[in-house]
Scaffold this active site. Structure first.
Site, PDB file in Angstrom:
ATOM      1  N   THR A   1      47.375  44.368  43.848  1.00 16.68           N
ATOM      2  CA  THR A   1      48.029  45.669  43.715  1.00 16.68           C
ATOM      3  C   THR A   1      47.713  46.325  42.378  1.00 16.68           C
ATOM      4  O   THR A   1      47.979  45.760  41.316  1.00 16.68           O
ATOM      5  CB  THR A   1      49.551  45.497  43.844  1.00 16.68           C
ATOM      6  OG1 THR A   1      49.847  44.834  45.074  1.00 16.68           O
ATOM      7  CG2 THR A   1      50.256  46.840  43.789  1.00 16.68           C
ATOM      8  N   GLU A   2      47.133  47.519  42.437  1.00 14.79           N
ATOM      9  CA  GLU A   2      46.828  48.308  41.229  1.00 14.79           C
ATOM     10  C   GLU A   2      46.030  47.501  40.197  1.00 14.79           C
ATOM     11  O   GLU A   2      46.170  47.699  39.002  1.00 14.79           O
ATOM     12  CB  GLU A   2      48.120  48.844  40.603  1.00 14.79           C
ATOM     13  CG  GLU A   2      49.005  49.620  41.567  1.00 14.79           C
ATOM     14  CD  GLU A   2      48.399  50.939  42.022  1.00 14.79           C
ATOM     15  OE1 GLU A   2      47.773  51.613  41.194  1.00 14.79           O
ATOM     16  OE2 GLU A   2      48.553  51.287  43.203  1.00 14.79           O
ATOM     17  N   LEU A   3      45.206  46.588  40.683  1.00 14.44           N
ATOM     18  CA  LEU A   3      44.347  45.742  39.844  1.00 14.44           C
ATOM     19  C   LEU A   3      45.134  44.842  38.884  1.00 14.44           C
ATOM     20  O   LEU A   3      44.616  44.433  37.841  1.00 14.44           O
ATOM     21  CB  LEU A   3      43.326  46.575  39.067  1.00 14.44           C
ATOM     22  CG  LEU A   3      41.959  46.772  39.757  1.00 14.44           C
ATOM     23  CD1 LEU A   3      42.110  47.541  41.053  1.00 14.44           C
ATOM     24  CD2 LEU A   3      40.971  47.480  38.849  1.00 14.44           C
TER      25      LEU A   3
ATOM     26  N   TRP B   1      45.394  48.629  36.140  1.00 16.49           N
ATOM     27  CA  TRP B   1      44.724  49.901  35.854  1.00 16.49           C
ATOM     28  C   TRP B   1      45.732  51.020  35.586  1.00 16.49           C
ATOM     29  O   TRP B   1      45.375  52.178  35.421  1.00 16.49           O
ATOM     30  CB  TRP B   1      43.763  50.286  36.980  1.00 16.49           C
ATOM     31  CG  TRP B   1      44.344  50.795  38.269  1.00 16.49           C
ATOM     32  CD1 TRP B   1      45.660  51.045  38.569  1.00 16.49           C
ATOM     33  CD2 TRP B   1      43.609  51.158  39.434  1.00 16.49           C
ATOM     34  NE1 TRP B   1      45.785  51.531  39.843  1.00 16.49           N
ATOM     35  CE2 TRP B   1      44.533  51.609  40.409  1.00 16.49           C
ATOM     36  CE3 TRP B   1      42.259  51.147  39.768  1.00 16.49           C
ATOM     37  CZ2 TRP B   1      44.144  52.035  41.676  1.00 16.49           C
ATOM     38  CZ3 TRP B   1      41.871  51.572  41.027  1.00 16.49           C
ATOM     39  CH2 TRP B   1      42.811  52.011  41.970  1.00 16.49           C
TER      40      TRP B   1
END
Length: 492
Positions: free
Chosen positions: A157-159, A303
């Site tokens: 999730t979201e890096l 990120w």
């Protein structure tokens, strides 16, 4: 030769009824459908259909056009997608034509599909990885059901990333994993410690040129054209360039009148004008380029926002309180034996709910506010915590949630690893507990003590105390009967 991977994250939130608390919904007695009670289905449908028409369908047409133009050549156009499981569910529920268009892309053979958590959640931040691993497995099966693919590249999730997350992905058989390129030069491949998996880093500067700066008239490089961007890539040192952005960049965040679709249509040919550039999927990058060195990342990175860590979801006390409350409901949701309740709990774990409660100022706040359906982060916190509290009450009534878990052991500090947070959970687990453990607790009066002090059920405590002379399978049957009778007589 520099390999260029172009990846897209595709996710849509499932929004709560934003006036859930203020409109007096909380703790209503008659609720025929908890999904409609908590979640704003008409608004979720409206936004999904809008983004489908503005982004998903036209962007898919542009990508497919680029793939077909170059298909069969020795320098093909390739992309990859990371779909959240809830996004694919919404496709099936609201716009099957959007899902069909993604299937058409995948069937070209020029598209890699990545795995992630089914619920685009923060389960990777839990102390116990069981739920996190289960959500990944759920996503893996959904990708197989829809696309008949077994992904080999993983994107949390979201890096969100750490060495621990890399080691879990490695044990699950993935060959590559993504994270943000703030930790090292993003244009090389790395190896996390104690793994065989390849670590790919997103080039956030080149990605943000498209995602955030593309339509900014104040940017010194405005306007960004495909030939200019390709020239930047051609001059970038390193062995790979990993561009990874939200798919909603195309048509939703950057509107059609910015020229974003003309940009993505022209980009493949402009990039392939340079002999030192070639498109590759993430798995091809990982399989072609040897790791530059081992790279250890102990603290979480992502990120998100300028900090590139988890503060976007857990940066204030309101977010922490909601995160802890949602996590505490894991045991009763799982022990409820109700797939619908478990799915609701997991949907309440979408990272978006915490994202809206961000209270810091500056540029990041503008981004958070842009995505939020609420008037303020405080409104978001009130709504989210009210829904969690309501759900907690319903789980407590259904499962007989205790104040503390019953942890099975065979002696002092000799725990078996089995535990139950609820009376329903105890009933489910009694069949598999070894007799020495059952007899140890019975001899100590632990069952009656737990029922009295943690469940607050004096009638059950009295029944359990009456079983202290029993042993062996007679004890197991007696425990099961007492628990089943208590569950049967409880009015829910």
């Amino acid at each position: 030769m520099t390999l260029v991977s172009l990846s897209f994250e595709v996710h849509q939130p499932i929004r709560l009824k934003k006036n859930f608390f203020w409109d007096g919904y909380m703790n209503r007695q008659v609720v025929p459908d908890l999904w409609k009670y908590y979640f704003d289905d008409p608004e979720n449908r409206r936004i999904f259909e809008r983004v489908s028409d503005k982004c998903y369908l036209p962007a898919n047409r542009a990508i497919l056009e680029g793939i077909k133009k170059l298909q069969g050549s020795n320098r093909s156009f390739k992309v990859s997608y990371s779909f959240s499981g809830v996004f694919l569910e919404e496709c099936q529920r609201y716009r099957p034509d959007v899902l069909d268009s993604f299937v058409d892309l995948v069937q070209t053979g020029m598209v890699e599909v990545l795995d992630q958590t089914y619920y685009h959640s923060l389960a990777s931040l839990y102390d116990d990885p069981e739920e996190y691993i289960e959500q990944i497995k759920m996503h893996r099966e959904l990708i197989w059901d829809i696309f008949a693919l077994r992904p080999t590249t993983f994107e949390n999730t979201e890096l969100i990333y750490s060495d621990k997350i890399a080691q879990i992905a490695d044990r699950m058989g993935y060959k590559a994993i993504f994270t943000e390129g703030v930790v090292a030069d993003p244009n090389y491949v790395y190896r996390p410690p104690n793994t065989k998996i390849a670590l790919l880093l997103r080039n956030y500067q080149l990605t943000d040129d498209i995602g955030f700066r593309f339509s900014s008239h104040n940017w010194e490089e405005y306007p960004l054209t495909a030939d200019k961007y390709a020239s930047w890539l051609a001059r970038t040192p390193g062995k790979c360039i990993n561009i990874f952005c939200d798919y909603e960049t195309f048509g939703e965040h950057q509107w059609i009148d910015t020229g974003i679709f003309d940009f993505i249509r022209s980009l493949p040919n402009q990039i392939l004008r340079y002999k030192n550039l070639q498109f590759a999927t993430p798995c091809e990058v990982a399989g072609t380029i040897p790791p530059e060195r081992e790279l250890s990342i102990e603290s979480f990175v992502s990120w998100a926002d300028l900090e590139r860590n988890t503060s976007c979801w857990l940066g204030n006390a309101l977010q922490h309180a909601c995160f802890i409350q949602q996590k505490r409901l894991q045991a009763p949701a799982r022990e409820s034996r109700d797939p619908d309740l478990l799915a609701i709990w997991r949907t309440l774990g979408l990272s978006d709910h915490l994202y809206y409660i961000f209270t810091h100022g500056g540029g990041p706040a503008e981004v958070h506010n842009y995505f939020s359906p609420y008037g303020s982060p405080y409104d978001a916190a009130v709504t989210y915590f009210a829904v969690l509290s309501d759900f907690h009450c319903r789980l407590k009534g259904k499962t007989h949630l205790a104040d503390s878990p019953f942890r099975f052991a065979t002696g002092i500090d000799q725990f078996t690893g089995d535990s139950a947070w609820t009376l329903m959970g105890l009933e489910a687990i009694l069949d598999k507990i070894p007799l020495p453990s059952l007899e140890y607790h019975n001899a100590n009066g632990d069952y009656a003590l737990w029922a009295e002090k943690s469940l607050g059920d004096s009638a059950l405590a009295e029944k359990l105390a009456g079983l202290q002379k029993l042993k062996g399978e007679r004890l197991r049957k007696g425990l099961l009967r007492a628990v089943a009778d208590s569950l049967a007589t409880e009015v829910i």
